[in-house]
Design an enzyme around this catalytic site. Structure first.
Site, PDB file in Angstrom:
ATOM      1  N   ILE A 208      -0.138   3.926   1.354  1.00 36.15           N
ATOM      2  CA  ILE A 208       1.068   4.600   1.801  1.00 36.15           C
ATOM      3  C   ILE A 208       2.245   3.735   1.388  1.00 36.15           C
ATOM      4  O   ILE A 208       2.100   2.534   1.152  1.00 36.15           O
ATOM      5  CB  ILE A 208       1.078   4.873   3.324  1.00 36.15           C
ATOM      6  CG1 ILE A 208       0.875   3.591   4.133  1.00 36.15           C
ATOM      7  CG2 ILE A 208       0.032   5.907   3.689  1.00 36.15           C
ATOM      8  CD1 ILE A 208       0.909   3.813   5.638  1.00 36.15           C
ATOM      9  N   ASP A 209       3.417   4.331   1.289  1.00 39.19           N
ATOM     10  CA  ASP A 209       4.588   3.626   0.787  1.00 39.19           C
ATOM     11  C   ASP A 209       4.997   2.484   1.710  1.00 39.19           C
ATOM     12  O   ASP A 209       4.698   2.486   2.905  1.00 39.19           O
ATOM     13  CB  ASP A 209       5.760   4.588   0.629  1.00 39.19           C
ATOM     14  CG  ASP A 209       5.502   5.670  -0.405  1.00 39.19           C
ATOM     15  OD1 ASP A 209       4.744   5.392  -1.353  1.00 39.19           O
ATOM     16  OD2 ASP A 209       6.043   6.777  -0.259  1.00 39.19           O
TER      17      ASP A 209
END
Length: 341
Positions: free
Chosen positions: A152-153
């Site tokens: 995930i970012d």
């Protein structure tokens, strides 16, 4: 079965390799030629680098079926400078929600990069993982990212599954590849979507103007298939709390898809959500929004739940986590604002 793509942080390219083809070299496809000369690299990875124009022959981009010729000068330039790829273990605390012999579930805070990359070689989740765990497996195409099967970012908070064994790595990778893993995100987005529920089925790929941005390709002629299912949980006049479920897992998928339908995520600077997009221009309202930006200095996106079959037992595992404090604080402020204004 690669399920995530490394974010590019800079448009500058750095030369990693330069080679001159031997005068006696027979005609050979460039992808096969490079596979024999580059350590620990797969054909898919070489072909992707060629497609991204990171590999050039005589200073010009080529196709994967280009046949190298004697005297050709092949250069490989990448967004990050050459460096020692050894991962340094770091004693960084991890919020582990579940762990057994095969896998663990981590609740990642916003601001933590998942794996080392250009401008972020230390302080990442992977640096923490290699400190706390020994001999984590690595997917063939993801050298330097032990244990990871998805990502995930940096500024997205929430759940990640990490593989501790080869069996878990392969079993989880197959589930991601088959799109059978349940992934639910909560997002605060600008505006109120007309439809309470919907599906965004629009190809996504690297922007032709800026490699750091994921762009939509609605004609389907470029990019890769990307599907996001959404449901409006709460309308707050100027913003909405939205549940997003991923069918695919492209880079910045929710952020790019929500921006595409006209509802960028709140305070998402990359996709235009870091300014007042809905509501009045009165100074009181503008000050309220700017204060919310300060309280939530990132895109309002949280990986809330994760469900999958355990790769060894086959039992269904389901994990859920609360929204982090910065997200809930801003959500409560919006609820109060629309109630009394």
């Amino acid at each position: 079965m690669k399920n995530y793509q490394e974010e590019q942080e800079d448009d500058e390219l750095f030369e990693h390799h330069r080679m001159v083809v031997d005068p006696k070299q027979q005609l050979l496809r460039i992808d096969k030629f490079l596979m024999d000369r580059l350590p620990n690299v797969t054909r898919n990875r070489v072909q992707k680098a060629i497609d991204d124009e990171f590999i050039k022959v005589n200073e010009r981009p080529v196709k994967s079926n280009y046949k190298v010729r004697p005297g050709d000068v092949i250069t490989i330039a990448l967004p990050e400078p050459p460096r020692d790829t050894d991962i340094q273990p770091e004693d960084i605390p991890l919020d582990i929600l579940f762990e057994d012999d095969d896998l663990l579930i981590v609740n990642k805070p916003a601001g933590m990069v998942v794996h080392p990359a250009y401008n972020n070689w230390t302080g990442t989740l992977v640096n923490a993982l290699v400190h706390h765990f020994q001999n984590l497996p690595t997917m063939p195409e993801n050298e330097g990212r032990p244990g990871l099967v998805h990502r995930i970012d940096k500024d997205t908070s929430g759940l990640l599954v990490v593989a501790k064994t080869e069996l878990a790595m392969q079993g989880l990778a197959k589930q991601f590849f088959d799109h059978s893993i349940e992934r639910t995100y909560y997002a605060l987005a600008w505006g109120e979507p007309q439809a309470e529920t919907g599906t965004i089925n629009v190809n996504l790929g690297r922007s032709l103007k800026d490699r750091r941005v994921t762009a939509p390709f609605p004609e389907g002629d470029m990019g890769r298939r990307a599907v996001t299912h959404y449901k409006v949980l709460k309308n707050l006049r100027y913003v909405s709390l939205i549940q997003c479920n991923l069918e695919t897992g492209r880079t910045h998928q929710i952020r790019a898809h929500m921006s595409y339908i006209g509802h960028p995520l709140f305070n998402d600077a990359t996709y235009g959500g870091d300014k007042v997009l809905k509501g009045t221009r009165f100074s009181k309202y503008k000050s309220f929004v700017e204060n919310c930006f300060k309280l939530l200095p990132r895109q309002a996106l949280h990986a809330k739940s994760l469900g999958f079959k355990h790769p060894r037992s086959g039992d269904w595992l389901q994990f859920n986590t609360d929204l982090p404090e910065d997200f809930t604080t801003v959500l409560e402020k919006w609820e109060h604002y629309v109630q009394y204004n």
